[in-house]
Scaffold this motif. Structure first.
Motif, PDB file in Angstrom:
ATOM      1  N   LEU A   1       0.845  -1.193   0.000  1.00 60.90           N
ATOM      2  CA  LEU A   1       0.000   0.000   0.000  1.00 60.90           C
ATOM      3  C   LEU A   1       0.875   1.235   0.000  1.00 60.90           C
ATOM      4  CD1 LEU A   1      -2.941   1.151   0.302  1.00 60.90           C
ATOM      5  CD2 LEU A   1      -2.495   1.258   2.756  1.00 60.90           C
TER       6      LEU A   1
ATOM      7  N   VAL B   1      -0.090   5.406  -0.429  1.00 60.29           N
ATOM      8  CA  VAL B   1      -1.084   6.450  -0.683  1.00 60.29           C
ATOM      9  C   VAL B   1      -0.470   7.797  -0.329  1.00 60.29           C
ATOM     10  CG1 VAL B   1      -3.361   7.334  -0.066  1.00 60.29           C
ATOM     11  CG2 VAL B   1      -2.989   4.866  -0.205  1.00 60.29           C
TER      12      VAL B   1
ATOM     13  N   PHE C   1      -4.834  11.397   1.483  1.00 59.50           N
ATOM     14  CA  PHE C   1      -6.204  10.889   1.644  1.00 59.50           C
ATOM     15  C   PHE C   1      -6.933  11.724   2.686  1.00 59.50           C
ATOM     16  CE2 PHE C   1      -9.244   8.463   4.130  1.00 59.50           C
ATOM     17  CZ  PHE C   1     -10.050   7.890   3.150  1.00 59.50           C
TER      18      PHE C   1
ATOM     19  N   LEU D   1     -12.981   3.629  -1.308  1.00 58.95           N
ATOM     20  CA  LEU D   1     -11.679   3.099  -1.705  1.00 58.95           C
ATOM     21  C   LEU D   1     -11.957   2.087  -2.802  1.00 58.95           C
ATOM     22  CD1 LEU D   1     -10.249   2.427   1.879  1.00 58.95           C
ATOM     23  CD2 LEU D   1      -9.920   4.474   0.470  1.00 58.95           C
TER      24      LEU D   1
ATOM     25  N   CYS E   1      -5.405  -4.629  -4.681  1.00 62.07           N
ATOM     26  CA  CYS E   1      -4.758  -3.316  -4.798  1.00 62.07           C
ATOM     27  C   CYS E   1      -4.567  -2.637  -3.447  1.00 62.07           C
ATOM     28  CB  CYS E   1      -5.536  -2.408  -5.741  1.00 62.07           C
ATOM     29  SG  CYS E   1      -7.120  -1.833  -5.075  1.00 62.07           S
TER      30      CYS E   1
ATOM     31  N   LYS F   1      -7.245  -2.225  -0.929  1.00 64.12           N
ATOM     32  CA  LYS F   1      -8.430  -1.548  -0.364  1.00 64.12           C
ATOM     33  C   LYS F   1      -8.663  -1.951   1.099  1.00 64.12           C
ATOM     34  CE  LYS F   1     -11.535  -3.013  -3.317  1.00 64.12           C
ATOM     35  NZ  LYS F   1     -10.719  -3.893  -4.156  1.00 64.12           N
TER      36      LYS F   1
ATOM     37  N   MET G   1      -5.920  -0.609   3.412  1.00 64.93           N
ATOM     38  CA  MET G   1      -6.106   0.819   3.659  1.00 64.93           C
ATOM     39  C   MET G   1      -7.235   1.045   4.665  1.00 64.93           C
ATOM     40  SD  MET G   1      -5.190   3.948   2.898  1.00 64.93           S
ATOM     41  CE  MET G   1      -5.795   5.631   2.736  1.00 64.93           C
TER      42      MET G   1
ATOM     43  N   TYR H   1     -11.225   7.186  -4.010  1.00 60.88           N
ATOM     44  CA  TYR H   1      -9.776   7.106  -4.188  1.00 60.88           C
ATOM     45  C   TYR H   1      -9.459   5.789  -4.874  1.00 60.88           C
ATOM     46  CZ  TYR H   1      -9.112  11.078  -1.046  1.00 60.88           C
ATOM     47  OH  TYR H   1      -9.142  12.323  -0.475  1.00 60.88           O
ATOM     48  N   ASP H   2      -8.913   5.858  -6.066  1.00 61.27           N
ATOM     49  CA  ASP H   2      -8.524   4.666  -6.817  1.00 61.27           C
ATOM     50  C   ASP H   2      -7.120   4.269  -6.391  1.00 61.27           C
ATOM     51  OD1 ASP H   2      -7.850   2.689  -8.649  1.00 61.27           O
ATOM     52  OD2 ASP H   2      -8.863   3.681 -10.308  1.00 61.27           O
ATOM     53  N   LEU H   3      -6.994   3.151  -5.671  1.00 60.70           N
ATOM     54  CA  LEU H   3      -5.704   2.768  -5.105  1.00 60.70           C
ATOM     55  C   LEU H   3      -4.726   2.247  -6.156  1.00 60.70           C
ATOM     56  CD1 LEU H   3      -6.612   1.243  -1.642  1.00 60.70           C
ATOM     57  CD2 LEU H   3      -6.232   3.587  -2.313  1.00 60.70           C
TER      58      LEU H   3
END
Length: 210
Positions: A17, A19, A22, A32, A38, A40, A43, A206-208
């Motif tokens: 992860l 990011v 956020f 998410l 990915c 999600k 996170m 939010y596209d991880l």
């Protein structure tokens, strides 16, 4: 409000992860999104203080909780946070009311001072089901019961991991409407999802993968 900056988590020596920035606002549904694998759920768990982060900063209502103490995590879970999981988190041999209260109670009625439990059941469309054993509920009903538990708790933060997965169209719509209603009532709702209807209901996503 929940804010994160430069958040990173490693598992088994691999970065799972990353990011950069956020924010989840009060009174909004934040999604998410992205394909399976990915990050999600990772996170979501970090934001809910279920998993620790390796690098970066995490703030909840301005307080730095990047590396919270056990006492801080326990207080957050007890007083402010509620979790809605894909597998419902329901104890099958307890009644609906016991699942909401998270303790064995025996049978009771509205006249015995438990009206708030029944108000939560009414809100999610489970009127009159309080004394029913949870194992008799359908998958969609169990998911709505888990949301009733968050309503009864009056949680400020609701974390939902794939809450509409494996539900039929009608129950998916009901669950989405319930989560957006929670946000409208003042909760901060964060949802990990790949359901396009749930995504459209989010105020921010939010596209991880990015």
């Amino acid at each position: 409000m929940i804010e994160a900056e430069n958040l990173e988590v490693e598992k088994g020596g691999s970065l799972v992860l990353s990011v950069a920035s956020f924010t989840a606002e009060v009174g909004a549904v934040t999604g998410l999104i992205g394909p399976s694998g990915c990050g999600k759920s990772t996170m979501l768990n970090c934001l809910g203080l279920l998993e620790r982060v390796d690098r970066g900063t995490l703030r909840i209502d301005g307080m730095d909780l990047t590396r919270p103490s056990n006492a801080q995590r326990g207080k957050f879970w007890k007083d402010r946070a509620a979790f809605v999981f894909q597998d419902y988190g329901i104890i099958e041999d307890w009644t609906a009311q016991e699942n909401i209260l998270l303790r064995k109670t025996g049978r009771f009625s509205r006249t015995r001072g438990k009206s708030s439990v029944y108000e939560a059941l009414d809100f999610v469309g489970l009127t009159g089901r309080g004394n029913e054993t949870a194992s008799y509920l359908s998958g969609g009903e169990k998911q709505r019961l888990s949301i009733a538990r968050t309503l009864h708790k009056k949680a400020s933060y609701i974390f939902a991991d794939e809450p509409t997965a494996s539900l039929d169209t009608e129950n998916r719509r009901r669950v989405i409407d319930l989560l957006t209603a929670c946000a409208a009532s003042g909760a901060t709702v964060i949802v990990a999802t790949h359901d396009e209807d749930m995504m459209r209901a989010c105020d921010t996503t939010y596209d991880l993968r990015q």
